[in-house]
Design a protein around this motif. Structure first.
Motif, short mmCIF file in Angstrom:
data_model
loop_
_atom_site.label_atom_id
_atom_site.label_comp_id
_atom_site.label_asym_id
_atom_site.label_seq_id
_atom_site.Cartn_x
_atom_site.Cartn_y
_atom_site.Cartn_z
N SER A 11 0.94 -1.24 -0.11
CA SER A 11 0.02 0.05 0.15
C SER A 11 0.79 1.20 -0.15
O SER A 11 0.42 2.24 -0.33
N VAL A 132 -12.10 6.96 10.01
CA VAL A 132 -11.08 6.99 8.64
C VAL A 132 -12.17 6.91 7.46
O VAL A 132 -12.88 6.47 7.20
N ASP A 134 -11.60 6.18 3.91
CA ASP A 134 -10.79 5.21 3.17
C ASP A 134 -10.81 5.61 1.60
O ASP A 134 -11.79 5.31 0.90
N GLU A 136 -8.55 4.28 -0.76
CA GLU A 136 -7.85 3.36 -1.49
C GLU A 136 -8.73 3.29 -2.67
O GLU A 136 -8.27 2.74 -3.87
N THR A 172 -6.72 7.94 4.61
CA THR A 172 -5.74 6.77 4.30
C THR A 172 -5.83 6.75 2.92
O THR A 172 -6.92 6.64 2.17
N TYR A 199 -2.32 2.71 3.09
CA TYR A 199 -3.87 2.26 3.36
C TYR A 199 -3.99 2.08 4.93
O TYR A 199 -2.99 1.73 5.56
N TYR A 200 -5.23 2.00 5.10
CA TYR A 200 -5.52 2.01 6.79
C TYR A 200 -5.13 0.68 7.13
O TYR A 200 -4.54 0.64 8.34
N TYR A 213 -15.41 -1.45 9.49
CA TYR A 213 -15.74 -0.77 8.47
C TYR A 213 -17.39 -0.86 8.30
O TYR A 213 -18.18 -1.63 8.49
N ILE A 232 -14.40 3.18 9.75
CA ILE A 232 -13.94 3.40 8.42
C ILE A 232 -15.14 3.85 7.57
O ILE A 232 -16.12 2.83 7.39
N GLY A 234 -15.87 4.06 3.52
CA GLY A 234 -15.47 3.77 2.22
C GLY A 234 -15.62 4.82 1.24
O GLY A 234 -16.81 5.22 0.98
N THR A 246 -17.07 -2.99 -0.42
CA THR A 246 -16.66 -2.66 0.76
C THR A 246 -16.68 -3.83 1.69
O THR A 246 -15.73 -4.09 2.37
#
Length: 348
Positions: A11, A132, A134, A136, A172, A199-200, A213, A232, A234, A246
């Motif tokens: 990552s 978070v 995310d 990514e 992240t 990434y987280y 998540y 988290i 997404g 996700t």
């Protein structure tokens, strides 16, 4: 749905670089999907074109609003000059001084508020609820979708600044196109958030057991926010191309999942898909109110929920009578709106 090979082990390696072309040099079909991405359905293609028309209209409205604002400023300056011209020297001097004093007072108050907000956000980085965003999944998104996500991240930070119980925000996977877009936002360098290119799953590997998540596909409903957990969200704006991604991602990484208690408190007029900033605002509103229903009602727009609160047992049997055109008979049925959503959405 597969993760398209995105894992925490690699990552930290840099990926896509560079910015999107300027509007005048941008090709007509900038929203084309890259090779390997699932093709857009006919319905999704129509929605995408509709969104593009909306963005163009919004740009025109923004330019028009700017012109109106400039004209308003000019009119105010002229009105002020006319007002001064009709006064005697002493009255004019006193009026100007009063305006200067009022301006100084406003600036002092603004400076004080800014310092208090800054300290509040610093405290949140030490003891606030960890949330978070995310980023990514940006690697799956088009240029226009990344722009939409950038706006939603800005809304998140603005809401966090206003909150009496701000969260500790983590960005992240903040690299590539999304990073270059965010770096163009005035003041981004001074944001009180954690900015991680990794990434987280890598950035928070020491606290993996506490990662949770938020995804609408989870079977677990969050009852209350746990200060020891890291929630988290997404960051995916995908026009429904990547359904369930996700949830699949969280399962592959072996982390917990939960969903917001939306159906337990509200009757939605369409899907329970919300934007990134709406999910974030629900969380920080709950931190303040400690009441899911009030938090959901405060954040979710009225157009997305039914007028009647079906979560209230007293409203459960409320029906409307409609006429059957073919038979002339009357039939009782529960009324549900079929209003379509046209805004950028996120899988949660």
């Amino acid at each position: 749905m597969e993760e398209n090979g995105m894992h925490g082990n690699d990552s930290c390696a840099p990926h896509c670089n560079g910015d999107s072309p300027s509007p005048e040099h941008r090709p007509e079909k900038e929203e084309e999907i890259r090779i390997g991405d699932p093709p857009l359905s006919k319905s999704a293609g129509k929605k995408l074109k509709k969104l593009q028309r909306y963005e163009e209209k919004k740009a025109r409205q923004k330019a028009m609003a700017k012109q109106i604002k400039e004209r308003s400023k000019e009119q105010k300056r002229q009105d002020w000059a006319d007002k001064l011209a009709g006064l005697g020297e002493e009255e004019r001097s006193n009026l100007i001084q009063a305006k200067v004093d009022a301006r100084k007072e406003r600036r002092a108050q603004m400076l004080q508020d800014r310092q208090l907000t800054k300290q509040k956000l610093k405290n949140a980085q030490q003891s606030g609820q960890n949330i978070v965003l995310d980023l990514e999944l940006c690697e799956l998104m088009t240029s226009g979708e990344i722009s939409s996500l950038m706006q939603q991240i800005m809304y998140c930070y603005a809401a966090n600044k206003k909150s009496s119980t701000p969260a500790h925000i983590w960005l992240t996977g903040c690299r590539g196109k999304i990073k270059s877009r965010l770096e163009k936002v005035p003041g981004f360098d001074n944001w009180h958030v954690e900015k991680e290119e990794c990434y987280y799953i890598e950035a928070l590997k020491e606290r993996k057991d506490n990662l949770v998540y938020l995804t609408a596909d989870s079977e677990n409903v969050v009852k209350e926010l746990d200060s020891s957990k890291i929630y988290i969200i997404g960051g995916l704006v995908d026009r429904n191309r990547f359904k369930g991604i996700t949830m699949q991602k969280a399962e592959d990484q072996g982390i917990q999942t939960v969903k917001l208690p939306i159906s337990e408190h509200l009757r939605m007029t369409s899907s329970q898909v919300l934007t990134v900033n709406q999910v974030f605002e629900i969380l920080i509103t709950y931190l303040e109110l400690k009441d899911w229903k009030k938090s959901l009602m405060k954040v979710i727009p009225q157009r997305k929920r039914s007028e009647v609160d079906y979560s209230d047992p007293s409203n459960e049997a409320k029906k409307v009578t409609v006429s059957n055109d073919n038979s002339g008979e009357e039939t009782s049925c529960t009324f549900e709106s079929t209003e379509k959503e046209e805004e950028v959405t996120l899988q949660t």
